[in-house]
Design a protein around this motif. Structure first.
Motif, PDB file in Angstrom:
ATOM      1  N   SER A 188      -6.344   4.516  -4.543  1.00  0.00           N
ATOM      2  CA  SER A 188      -7.135   5.084  -3.442  1.00  0.00           C
ATOM      3  C   SER A 188      -7.023   6.601  -3.457  1.00  0.00           C
ATOM      4  O   SER A 188      -5.947   7.146  -3.731  1.00  0.00           O
ATOM      5  N   THR A 189      -8.128   7.271  -3.144  1.00  0.00           N
ATOM      6  CA  THR A 189      -8.121   8.733  -3.009  1.00  0.00           C
ATOM      7  C   THR A 189      -8.870   9.117  -1.734  1.00  0.00           C
ATOM      8  O   THR A 189     -10.068   8.847  -1.629  1.00  0.00           O
ATOM      9  N   PRO A 190      -8.177   9.711  -0.776  1.00  0.00           N
ATOM     10  CA  PRO A 190      -8.896  10.214   0.406  1.00  0.00           C
ATOM     11  C   PRO A 190      -9.593  11.528   0.073  1.00  0.00           C
ATOM     12  O   PRO A 190      -9.018  12.375  -0.618  1.00  0.00           O
ATOM     13  N   LYS A 240       0.903  -1.163   0.000  1.00  0.00           N
ATOM     14  CA  LYS A 240       0.000   0.000   0.000  1.00  0.00           C
ATOM     15  C   LYS A 240       0.931   1.199   0.000  1.00  0.00           C
ATOM     16  O   LYS A 240       1.584   1.483   1.010  1.00  0.00           O
ATOM     17  N   ASN A 271      -1.609  -1.056  -4.040  1.00  0.00           N
ATOM     18  CA  ASN A 271      -2.640  -0.027  -3.995  1.00  0.00           C
ATOM     19  C   ASN A 271      -1.911   1.303  -3.826  1.00  0.00           C
ATOM     20  O   ASN A 271      -1.168   1.493  -2.851  1.00  0.00           O
ATOM     21  N   LYS A 306      -3.725  11.388  -4.486  1.00  0.00           N
ATOM     22  CA  LYS A 306      -4.344  12.236  -3.469  1.00  0.00           C
ATOM     23  C   LYS A 306      -4.868  13.555  -4.009  1.00  0.00           C
ATOM     24  O   LYS A 306      -5.580  14.263  -3.313  1.00  0.00           O
ATOM     25  N   ASP A 342      -1.950   5.533  -3.643  1.00  0.00           N
ATOM     26  CA  ASP A 342      -2.750   6.723  -3.367  1.00  0.00           C
ATOM     27  C   ASP A 342      -2.559   7.751  -4.476  1.00  0.00           C
ATOM     28  O   ASP A 342      -1.426   8.106  -4.806  1.00  0.00           O
ATOM     29  N   ASN A 361       2.525   5.200  -1.608  1.00  0.00           N
ATOM     30  CA  ASN A 361       2.253   6.517  -2.205  1.00  0.00           C
ATOM     31  C   ASN A 361       2.725   6.575  -3.660  1.00  0.00           C
ATOM     32  O   ASN A 361       2.524   7.589  -4.330  1.00  0.00           O
TER      33      ASN A 361
END
Ligand code: SF4
Length: 342
Positions: free
Chosen positions: A224-226, A164, A185, A189, A187, A166
């Protein structure tokens, strides 16, 4: 007297010694040039007398959790992951959930808690549990040496290696790990370099380059995008991110993550469910076939529906897979292919 443990600094890869005693680290695009005794921006790689060393091979965490929790939704559903995490990160995110690991060396409130990894023991435990081996919580790309050693030992046992991450790697860094990574996975962001720099201290471009590079090498990639209210949840930004992902591959799963107040952003509101619902619509409007919301929207946010006939194919609980209805990686009703590692 309390004895404070100190990091074990081990030899690192991707360091080029310069004639004047400095060393250039070529693992991430910061490409720090380090004078003797100096540490890089990640604080876990340093120049020890002309030799690059790393402290990231000393995990502070090793525990079993669900692969859905990373999150991976299209890779080995229901499998356990033995997750290890060392200190350090190449980003500085003020909302980091795991800042007690990631911000070692930068934040005086973050103590050293790692100890030298025992790769043979990690692999033996994963094999007993038939678990994948994951590097997560802090930035796994800083532990590239540990990743390679774990992969070497795990290969005879057929245990996949997961990150996981960046995604902030040089091409040389990505090429080094691509042959041993089963899935990652990454990010994404923010939508632009400027917004990404404000959030993380680093540009976005190399992250998308890593997505493309690892996919081209055959690594399974999910994104993934927070969604941080007022910072990274504007519709225009989400539309731009979704568009960039769709340009790469419309079938690449996109996870929309609910922000919860953490670290230096304790006064920030959590993400509203309505924002997550709208973001999912934006992803679908951009052409993305598999857009997920782990929390806040209930099962409808987590389940996989066939992009061909819209039947439900995979049902998930909060952190688990409940049922899988696939036939050879395809929908059993309309035969549409569902990409992943099944
Ligand atoms: S990994 Fe990145 S931040 Fe750390 S020393 Fe190397 S180039 Fe600098």
């Amino acid at each position: 007297m309390t004895v404070i443990p100190l990091p074990l600094w081990q030899p690192a890869l991707l360091g080029t010694a310069l004639p004047d005693g400095r060393v250039r680290c070529e693992l991430c695009p910061h490409e720090c040039v380090l004078a003797p005794g100096e540490s890089g921006r990640c604080a876990v790689r340093r120049n020890d007398g002309g030799v690059l060393r790393t402290a990231a091979g000393s995990p502070a965490v090793a525990h079993l959790d669900a692969i859905e929790r990373k999150p991976f939704y299209h890779a080995w559903p229901g499998r356990k992951v033995l997750t290890v995490a060392g200190p350090g990160c190449s980003f500085r995110c003020n909302y980091c959930l795991n800042y007690r690991l990631s911000q070692f060396g930068r934040d005086p409130a973050v103590p050293w808690t790692g100890s030298a990894a025992e790769p043979a023991a990690i692999v033996a435990r994963a094999d007993r549990e038939r678990a994948a081996i994951g590097l997560s919580y802090s930035e796994p790309s800083l532990a590239v040496e540990l990743t390679l050693e774990l992969a070497d030992r795990a290969a005879p046992h057929d245990l996949p290696i997961l990150w996981k991450s960046n995604g902030f790697l040089t091409a040389a860094g990505a090429d080094l790990v691509a042959p041993v990574l089963a899935a990652v996975n990454i990010d994404v962001k923010a939508a632009t370099d400027a917004a990404h720099r404000r959030l993380t201290g680093a540009p976005l471009g190399p992250v998308l380059d890593t997505v493309r590079r690892l996919r081209a090498a055959g690594v399974w990639v999910e994104i993934s995008t927070p969604l941080i209210p007022g910072i990274s949840d504007r519709e225009s930004d989400l539309r731009a991110i979704a568009g960039r992902l769709a340009e790469i591959d419309q079938t690449m799963p996109w996870h929309l993550l609910r922000f919860t107040p953490e670290y230096r952003m304790l006064r920030q509101d959590p993400t509203a469910p309505e924002s997550l619902r709208r973001a999912r619509e934006i992803g679908r409007e951009a052409g993305l076939r598999f857009v997920y919301v782990e929390r806040a929207l209930g099962p409808e946010g987590r389940n996989t529906r066939c992009p061909g006939c819209d039947r439900e194919l995979i049902a998930r609980g909060l952190w688990e897979t409940l049922s899988v209805t696939l036939a050879g990686g395809a929908c059993p009703h309309c035969r549409a292919s569902i990409p992943g590692r099944w």
